[in-house]
Design an enzyme around this catalytic site. Structure first.
Site, PDB file in Angstrom:
ATOM      1  N   ASP A   1     -42.124 -31.744  65.190  1.00 31.72           N
ATOM      2  CA  ASP A   1     -41.911 -33.115  64.750  1.00 31.72           C
ATOM      3  C   ASP A   1     -42.398 -34.122  65.781  1.00 31.72           C
ATOM      4  OD1 ASP A   1     -40.938 -32.829  62.225  1.00 31.72           O
ATOM      5  OD2 ASP A   1     -38.865 -33.321  62.686  1.00 31.72           O
TER       6      ASP A   1
ATOM      7  N   HIS B   1     -85.300 -31.453  34.626  1.00 30.02           N
ATOM      8  CA  HIS B   1     -85.062 -30.749  35.886  1.00 30.02           C
ATOM      9  C   HIS B   1     -86.251 -29.833  36.205  1.00 30.02           C
ATOM     10  CE1 HIS B   1     -80.991 -32.095  35.193  1.00 30.02           C
ATOM     11  NE2 HIS B   1     -80.555 -31.538  36.321  1.00 30.02           N
TER      12      HIS B   1
END
Length: 429
Positions: free
Chosen positions: A357, A416
């Site tokens: 912590d 493409h």
């Protein structure tokens, strides 16, 4: 704590349910707050400050004078502790940086990936019953290491309109000078939408109560702002066998229980005697705990589970996916290797959850409510985007082009295909 002996697997889901409010009710309360801040900006923030924090503010931004005043109010010992923690956190997070990854996938086809900082980030620092200046370190340090261009910090003021001095000292230590006096769902809304005083950000970080968590989730749905994770009320699961120190176990459970009345603590053990010894220590330690009343409320929906078989206990732990997992047992290292769902793991009698912590170096902003199954805690990566690049040479397009043409044609995406065909024809001419 409620005690369960060898619960059947079918019971686990109900047994391990977190103490959360009805989400529809929370969203219903939070939504109007978000809309008010979006539509009225600073005016709404000030109105909500008066309504929820009982403070009337002339200005939302912390002034330079307030930073100076705050530094003078923080005792030197605390400053030293914050600086020690900052050094460890910086060391751990700086080590997470990765160099550019470059690969030539085939001759002439070069691909690489580079980490780029998120430009604008918002940090939410809870105030309430415990101003979490440690969270400034946990969120601010990796943001600084990543190189985020703009960092705004929101935190609720007290009734005098002041931000806790340790929060301001820590922000200043890290070079964060945009600190806004706003808390709760309204602070999340301000960072998501932007107001006259609060810059709009691209990602929001920070723990909070269930209303803050709900606000973070909602703004993620209605804007393109992302969040670190759904980090709600805190939780810990301690696994302890007969070799564990009951006083240590009790202290670890209470360290989470004191976070808030909606926190959850779970003890898993192989012996009923461990439960009894820990309960005795919990009772003793509660007598000296200033936040005892909060801890007692949290303990009402917490539980102890006795499971003799270690493999079963591990399965239950991974099913729960705790935010914090503490292992105090004769087999703790081997058990740690088998943990697959946890925010952060603390191994051994001398590794309290409070180390993570505050000062060990790991981050304390962690997934709760079972989200450890699919989220990580905050890290340097949380503040970075991974952008891929590619550069293909003439030789490279000759090598890879026919495969692209074939695949694009097979998917009937002729544009493409043509983008490659034109280049190949140009090289032949």
């Amino acid at each position: 704590m409620k005690i369960y002996l060898e619960p059947e697997k079918e019971q686990w889901e109900a047994l391990l349910k977190r103490p959360t409010l009805d989400l529809s009710e929370i969203y219903g309360r939070v939504q109007p707050v978000l809309e008010q801040v979006r539509d009225r900006g600073d005016e709404a923030l000030k109105a909500f400050g008066l309504q929820f924090d009982e403070v009337e503010l002339d200005s939302l931004a912390v002034s330079a004078e307030e930073f100076v005043e705050a530094e003078a109010l923080v005792e030197e010992e605390l400053k030293d502790a914050i600086q020690l923690a900052a050094a460890n956190i910086e060391k751990f997070h700086a080590a997470q940086a990765r160099p550019v990854m470059a690969v030539e996938t085939m001759p002439g086809v070069n691909c690489w990936r580079k980490s780029v900082a998120i430009e604008k980030v918002g940090l939410y620092i809870p105030g309430g019953t415990a101003p979490l200046f440690s969270t400034v370190l946990m969120l601010g340090i990796p943001a600084k290491i990543a190189g985020c261009g703009e960092i705004v910090l929101c935190t609720p003021p007290n009734k005098e309109g002041k931000v806790h001095p340790a929060i301001l000292f820590t922000a200043q230590l890290l070079g964060i000078d945009q600190v806004i006096k706003a808390g709760g769902a309204q602070a999340i809304a301000a960072m998501a939408f932007g107001t006259e005083s609060v810059p709009q950000v691209y990602k929001i970080f920070g723990p909070g109560n269930q209303y803050v968590t709900a606000a973070k989730q909602l703004v993620g749905q209605i804007t393109n702002v992302t969040i670190d994770m759904p980090a709600g009320p805190s939780e810990v699961l301690v696994y302890a066998d007969e070799a564990a120190n009951p006083a240590f176990v009790a202290a670890d459970l209470l360290s989470q229980a004191e976070h808030g009345v909606d926190s959850q603590v779970v003890l898993v053990t192989n012996k009923m005697a461990v439960v009894e010894a820990v309960q005795e220590q919990v009772t003793l330690q509660l007598e000296t705990l200033p936040r005892a009343e909060i801890a007692k409320e949290a303990l009402k929906h917490s539980l102890a589970i006795v499971m003799e078989e270690e493999t079963q206990a591990l399965e239950l732990i991974n099913t729960y996916g705790p935010e914090h997992l503490i292992l105090q047992s004769q087999n703790e290292d081997a058990m740690a290797e088998k943990v697959i769902n946890a925010g952060s793991v603390f191994i051994g009698a001398y590794t309290p959850e409070s180390a993570g912590d505050y000062a060990s170096g790991t981050n304390h902003t962690l997934p709760t409510n079972g989200y450890a199954k699919n989220y990580s805690g905050v890290s340097l990566d949380s503040y970075l985007k991974q952008i891929t690049f590619q550069k293909i040479t003439e030789n490279g397009i000759k090598n890879i082009g026919p495969a692209i043409e074939k695949m694009a044609a097979s998917e009937e995406l002729n544009g493409h295909e043509n983008a490659v065909t034109l280049r190949l024809k140009h090289l032949k001419s």
